[in-house]
Structures are given as C-alpha cells and as structure tokens.
Write an enzyme that holds these catalytic residues in place. Structure first.
Site, short mmCIF file in Angstrom:
data_model
loop_
_atom_site.label_atom_id
_atom_site.label_comp_id
_atom_site.label_asym_id
_atom_site.label_seq_id
_atom_site.Cartn_x
_atom_site.Cartn_y
_atom_site.Cartn_z
N ALA A 28 21.75 -8.17 22.97
CA ALA A 28 22.67 -6.64 22.68
C ALA A 28 23.27 -6.26 23.44
CB ALA A 28 21.33 -5.82 24.00
N HIS A 83 20.20 -18.54 35.66
CA HIS A 83 20.70 -19.41 36.25
C HIS A 83 21.62 -19.74 36.02
CE1 HIS A 83 20.93 -15.80 40.10
NE2 HIS A 83 20.62 -15.56 38.62
N HIS A 101 24.00 -14.70 43.12
CA HIS A 101 23.69 -14.05 41.19
C HIS A 101 24.76 -14.45 39.91
CE1 HIS A 101 19.57 -13.13 42.02
NE2 HIS A 101 20.07 -12.75 43.23
P1 FAD Z 1 25.72 -12.84 27.90
O1 FAD Z 1 25.41 -11.54 29.20
O2 FAD Z 1 23.96 -13.58 27.79
O3 FAD Z 1 26.50 -12.76 26.50
C1 FAD Z 1 26.05 -13.77 25.45
C2 FAD Z 1 26.53 -12.71 24.26
O4 FAD Z 1 26.45 -12.88 23.08
C3 FAD Z 1 24.62 -11.61 23.98
O5 FAD Z 1 25.59 -10.25 23.75
C4 FAD Z 1 24.11 -12.59 22.33
O6 FAD Z 1 23.45 -11.24 21.93
C5 FAD Z 1 25.55 -12.83 22.20
N1 FAD Z 1 25.49 -14.27 21.35
C6 FAD Z 1 24.95 -15.09 21.43
N2 FAD Z 1 24.79 -15.56 20.35
C7 FAD Z 1 25.59 -14.53 19.61
C8 FAD Z 1 25.60 -15.60 18.34
N3 FAD Z 1 25.83 -16.81 18.25
N4 FAD Z 1 27.13 -14.35 17.91
C9 FAD Z 1 27.31 -13.35 17.78
N5 FAD Z 1 26.51 -12.70 19.49
C10 FAD Z 1 25.82 -14.46 20.27
N6 FAD Z 1 22.58 -12.04 37.35
C11 FAD Z 1 23.31 -11.17 38.65
O7 FAD Z 1 23.63 -11.15 39.05
N7 FAD Z 1 21.89 -10.34 38.59
C12 FAD Z 1 20.31 -10.57 38.61
O8 FAD Z 1 19.64 -10.11 39.33
C13 FAD Z 1 19.75 -11.35 38.13
N8 FAD Z 1 19.21 -11.10 36.83
C14 FAD Z 1 18.62 -12.67 36.28
C15 FAD Z 1 17.26 -11.95 35.53
C16 FAD Z 1 17.23 -12.35 33.82
C17 FAD Z 1 15.25 -12.35 33.83
C18 FAD Z 1 17.76 -13.07 33.62
C19 FAD Z 1 18.07 -13.59 31.89
C20 FAD Z 1 19.46 -13.63 33.93
C21 FAD Z 1 19.33 -12.87 35.58
N9 FAD Z 1 20.43 -13.51 35.90
C22 FAD Z 1 20.98 -12.33 36.55
C23 FAD Z 1 22.06 -14.10 35.53
C24 FAD Z 1 23.21 -12.91 34.76
O9 FAD Z 1 22.36 -11.44 33.99
C25 FAD Z 1 23.71 -13.96 33.63
O10 FAD Z 1 24.07 -15.19 34.03
C26 FAD Z 1 24.60 -13.40 32.77
O11 FAD Z 1 24.33 -11.83 32.12
C27 FAD Z 1 25.18 -14.34 31.36
O12 FAD Z 1 26.48 -13.37 31.13
P2 FAD Z 1 27.02 -14.28 30.02
O13 FAD Z 1 28.63 -13.39 29.68
O14 FAD Z 1 27.49 -15.51 30.22
O15 FAD Z 1 26.66 -13.88 28.46
#
Ligand code: FAD
Length: 569
Positions: A85, A504, A547
């Site tokens: 999303a 995580h 987190h």
């Molecule tokens: P993401 O936020 O996952 O962003 C990656 C984006 O890339 C997504 O929007 C995805 O759709 C997009 N994408 C992927 N592949 C492609 C592609 N090939 N082409 C185009 N777009 C693509 N953290 C906290 O701090 N507090 C919490 O309470 C917490 N609880 C959690 C509960 C759950 C159920 C989960 C799953 C995670 C939780 N976490 C929490 C961890 C935290 O939310 C994540 O570590 C963090 O949001 C990851 O951020 P990111 O920028 O690495 O990736």
C-alpha cells in the site's frame, strides 16, 4: 513519454521510501517518482482504526510472504506480513513507537559505518517526530516522557491512544515487575530501554487514527508538482546504462504497471525502498548479488556482492493468555523490557558462558548454510557483538507486551536478539514471483532457550502479587499442556507449535564495509554502483531492541540529508 523521466526514482512507497520522496522533493528543482505496487489506503478502515491490529492481515494489502519450511522450528512454513500500500508496512503494523539502545546504534560506526552513531541519528528521530504531549487524563493512565527525547515539528505524530487502559493497571504491573527486578522506565526513547514502560504509538490522537508513513509524509504533500506517485505498479528490475568499465550506472527501473511493461527513467539516482524481503530480490534480478545464485536463473552479473540477501535476522513471537478478573477498556501500550540477567537470574552467567563457547561454531554453521557467501570471521564478529550487547552492555533481552483488554489479560513476547541467521533469494528469473525466504528460526539452541526462558518469566510474573489478583485461569499455554514443573522439552514443543514471525526482518542488504560482508556503504550506496541506493530495513546490519519504524524513519531522514548534500551546493 516525458512523464516517465525523473531525477530520482524510488522503488517502494512504504515506511522509508515516502520519507525520502518527501525530503528530496523539498528541493524544488528536482523531480521524484515513487513506484508502489499497492494503492491508496487513506480510506481503508482496517488501516485507519487505532484498535484494528490484525484486521488487514490476509487482505489485498498484505503481501503475506510464505517462508521456506522452518526445519529448526518444527518444519512448518511461517507467514511474514508486509504492507502492500502507499505507506507500506506502517499501514498494517502494531504502531508501537520505541527506538533502540544507544550502544546498538553506536555499533554501526564501530563496524565501519562512519557517521552512523546514536548522537548523529538522534536528531533525525526528533526531526521525523511530532510528539503529542499527553493530556492530564493520559498522564493519569501512565503516559510519561522526557521532553528532550522528543521532536515537535516533524511529520510523524507520536503519542498515546485517545482511550488508554484504566489507571489502576500500571501501579499493579510496576509493583509486580519490581519484585522480578525490573524497574519502571519513564521514557525508553532516549537510548536506554530496559524496564517497564507505557510506550507511545504512531497515532494521530485528535483524529483518533493510525499515523502511518502516507498520512505523515505523503498525503499532506501530494500536490507538489515535482512529486509523483505511480501506484499499482510493480518494479521488476533496474535498467543499466552502457557499460563504461567503471561503477555500474542505473538509468531507470523496468516496471509492470496498468499499461504493461515500461521503463521509468532516472537521470540522477535509483533508490530501492521495497523492504528487507524485496529490495535484495530486486538487486538480484538486476544482476547484483551472489554469482552462483544469479547464474542459476540466467541473470548476467553486474556487480558481485555475495552477501546480498544474506544476514536475514527476524525475531520469534509467542503468547500467554489469561482469564481477566476485571473488564478493561482502552488501548494498552504496556511493555516490559528485561535484561538477560533479569530473565535468567542466578543462571545468567552459566547461560552467558554456554553461548560464548558456541559462538565460533554458530558462525561456521551460518557460513556453511550460505554456501560460503558470508565469511565465518564476519559472522563471528557480528555474533560476538550481539553477545556483548546482551551479556556485557545489558541491553533489553526481550520485549514482553502486556495486554489487559475486555475480559482477558494476554502477553506477547519476543527475545530481541536471536543468533539465527537466514536469507532471502530469488527462486525464479520472473521478478513477479516472490523470493524464497528462510529466516532459520531457532537455528541455534540459545534462541529456543530464550523463547522458553522468557515464557517461564512471564508465567512467574502472572503468579506474582499483585498481578496474580487480576487474572484467573491460564488459557495458554495452560497447565494441562505445560505443567508448572514442565521440562525444557515440554516448553520447547509448545514454543515450536505456537510461535510466529515477529515481522521484524532486517539485514538483507547490510550497511557494512565491503570486507565485513556489507552490500551498501555509509552513504547507503550499493557497492560497485554509481547511483543506486537502498534505504529501508534491509540496510540495518544488526537486529534492534526497539520496534523498527522509528529507527527506519530516522535512517531515511538522515539518508535524505546525505543525498541532498550531494546535489545542493
Ligand atoms: P515497507 O514499509 O514494507 O515498504 C516497502 C514498500 O515497497 C511497500 O509499500 C511495498 O508494497 C513496496 N514494494 C515491494 N516490492 C515492490 C515492487 N517490486 N515494486 C513496487 N513496490 C514494491 N514496527 C514498529 O515500529 N512498531 C510496530 O508496532 C510494528 N508492528 C508490526 C506489525 C506487523 C504485522 C508487521 C508486518 C510489522 C511491524 N513492525 C512494527 C515493523 C515495521 O512496520 C516494518 O519494519 C517497517 O514498516 C518496514 O519499513 P520498510 O520501509 O523497510 O518497508
């Protein structure tokens, strides 16, 4: 057409990607495109409601990646949730806002990442944050803080839920945990995390909605003419320019969107922010990674970095569940973060020396499991660091979430720094196919021991006065399955059949020097490339005690400044 040419192309409009998009597009004279596989969830109630944790699981906005069979953990696959999303995983997560222990961030610089330490990252935690000072009612229910730990002017709203748990609960938890050696910690966001706390969340209190990355960093800025989000569009791989013998130069990204396959061009940089389970796969599809793996799928090698996709570190989550003797309303945010000494008590030095004497063996096993893609000496250094953090620096050993709600009182917990190491790699030349994800849960005995040790500690807490007066029957694990005097093996089998991923995952494109097994340097640029960076949970080299989002926002803020310095004179 001209609408497919930008200065910066960011892959992934998630937690980290939207920060970078926002900050780079503050420069009026550069154009920024964000490629996001998912869509807007601005009006998705499962996302916005503050009491809806879990409602989005298994829906269209959850990637719900499946792991490989977890052979050290009973054999079954696990589901690893991640948001699909605008806003990424921040739209489905638990909203907890907790940072890290100071020494953990300082270890990044000790391992060669010049400029990355607690003092240099701290201003960026504050830059991202718009702290909401608790109301008198919230303060009475346990919301507390030190002003100097918080930022006031950032995009991300951080604070306590509008409706918090009844004020009688915190004193009872405090009295109970004190007897177990765990003191109250007024605000764990200043780099010192051990203790019992009432942590803040990423919440817009007044609107009473989740404050995810999109609400914070994107929607208020969506009208910037130099910022474009290309949603419902999947990035396949990086498109390279002519080979000139030097570092590889990215010219754009091949995507599959609503109108088929096309290239979105980047005149300055391509930034991967697709998350720790996807960014390494995109690198591999683009020819960056372990030559053996690329060859298997017929992908020609662009840059040899054998550690891409290795070093995957996640945590494991189990829960205990009790009948509540009262009826609780409001959203609880109680957590206890005990040290290893507090968990293991008198056994702590025995546990420490057992772990210590096996580290070399674990490092060897990790290297062998990677077919030599990671070097034993590098793994050993990382495991040794982790040992030192746990047993010498006394960072938190586990997070124990305490959840009094309705007629029940449950607890979820995860040991914070497992020694197991896994991997994520492509398993097909087709970029639309999900990668093979193998966290290797419970690969090493101390991880399973920790999972059991913390469960025993929690049961003891619920048997300790005054907390014991708030609960009745233990529904899970339940004394019929795990008796009071249960052996380690009984506890272990309960753990294995009930655990889940703690969601995580980090480390799959680690920020470390190249000779220590890193894939990006302190500028977050992929080694051997001129203009490709990774900015997301992949680059976090060692698991954190907090987190993840708070630290990811801070990393992305700092990285944005590093990039801007290159282009503004
Ligand atoms: P993401 O936020 O996952 O962003 C990656 C984006 O890339 C997504 O929007 C995805 O759709 C997009 N994408 C992927 N592949 C492609 C592609 N090939 N082409 C185009 N777009 C693509 N953290 C906290 O701090 N507090 C919490 O309470 C917490 N609880 C959690 C509960 C759950 C159920 C989960 C799953 C995670 C939780 N976490 C929490 C961890 C935290 O939310 C994540 O570590 C963090 O949001 C990851 O951020 P990111 O920028 O690495 O990736």
């Amino acid at each position: 057409g001209s609408d497919s040419h930008y200065d910066f192309v960011i892959v992934g409009g998630g937690t980290s990607g939207l920060v970078v998009a926002n900050r780079l597009s503050e420069l009026g004279d550069v154009s920024v495109a964000v490629i996001e596989a998912g869509d807007s969830v601005l009006n998705n109630h499962n996302v916005s409601t503050t009491t809806g944790y879990g409602l989005s699981f298994g829906t269209a906005i959850d990637w719900a990646y499946q792991t490989e069979d977890q052979i050290y953990a009973g054999g079954s696959k696990q589901t690893m949730r991640a948001g699909k999303a605008i806003g990424g995983t921040s739209t489905i997560n638990g909203m907890s806002y907790t940072r890290a222990q100071k020494v953990q961030i300082d270890s990044w610089e000790k391992f060669g990442n010049k400029g990355w330490n607690w003092d240099s990252l701290f201003p960026y935690y504050l830059k991202s944050e718009q702290f909401q000072v608790p109301t008198a009612d919230q303060a009475a229910r346990g919301a507390d803080y030190y002003k100097s730990y918080h930022g006031e002017h950032g995009p991300l709203k951080v604070g306590w839920p509008k409706f918090m748990t009844n004020s009688s609960v915190l004193p009872i938890l405090d009295q109970t945990f004190q007897q177990l050696g765990v003191s109250y910690n007024r605000d764990i966001n200043g780099g010192s995390m051990v203790g019992l706390t009432v942590h803040p969340d990423t919440i817009d209190r007044e609107a009473n909605v989740r404050h995810d990355a999109a609400r914070a960093y994107f929607w208020p800025y969506e009208n910037r003419s130099n910022l474009k989000i290309i949603s419902n569009t999947y990035a396949n791989k990086i498109v390279w320019g002519e080979d000139s013998g030097g570092d590889a130069v990215a010219v754009g990204v091949e995507v599959r969107g609503v109108e088929g396959v096309e290239t979105i061009y980047a005149s300055k940089e391509v930034i991967l922010s697709a998350g720790s389970l996807k960014s390494p796969a995109i690198l591999e599809h683009s020819g960056i990674g372990n030559p053996d793996i690329l060859k298997k799928h017929g992908i020609s090698l662009k840059v040899n970095i054998s550690s891409v996709g290795e070093n995957l570190q996640d945590q494991t989550n189990n829960g205990l569940f009790y009948e509540g003797k009262e009826f609780w309303l409001g959203l609880p945010t109680f957590s206890a973060l005990p040290s290893a000494e507090q968990i293991y008590g008198d056994d702590s030095s025995t546990v420490a020396s057992r772990v210590s004497s096996n580290l070399a063996d674990y490092a060897k096993n990790v290297s062998v499991a990677s077919n030599g893609a990671v070097q034993e000496a590098n793994v050993l250094a990382a495991l040794q660091l982790q040992y030192d953090l746990v047993f010498k620096s006394h960072v938190p050993f586990a997070e124990i979430v305490l959840i009094p709600i309705g007629h029940s009182f449950s607890s979820e917990y995860w040991p914070l720094l497992p020694f197991s190491r896994g991997s994520v790699h492509i398993q097909s030349p087709d970029p639309s196919e999900a990668p093979a994800i193998n966290p290797n849960y419970f690969m090493f005995a101390p991880d399973l021991d920790a999972q059991v040790g913390v469960a025993r500690f929690i049961r003891k807490a619920f048997e300790t006065s005054p907390l014991n007066h708030l609960v009745g029957e233990e529904y899970a694990p339940g004394f019929e399955h795990v008796p009071e005097d249960a052996s380690d093996s009984v506890w272990q089998s309960w753990v294995r059949s009930n655990y889940r991923s703690n969601f995580h995952p980090v480390g799959t494109v680690s920020m470390l020097s190249r000779d220590k097994g890193g894939a990006v340097g302190p500028d977050l640029k992929v080694y051997g490339t001129k203009n490709v960076r990774v900015i997301d949970a992949s680059v976090v080299p060692f698991q954190l005690c907090g987190h993840l989002t708070s630290t990811l926002y801070a990393i992305a803020e700092r990285a944005s400044d590093l990039i801007k310095k290159r282009y503004v004179f």
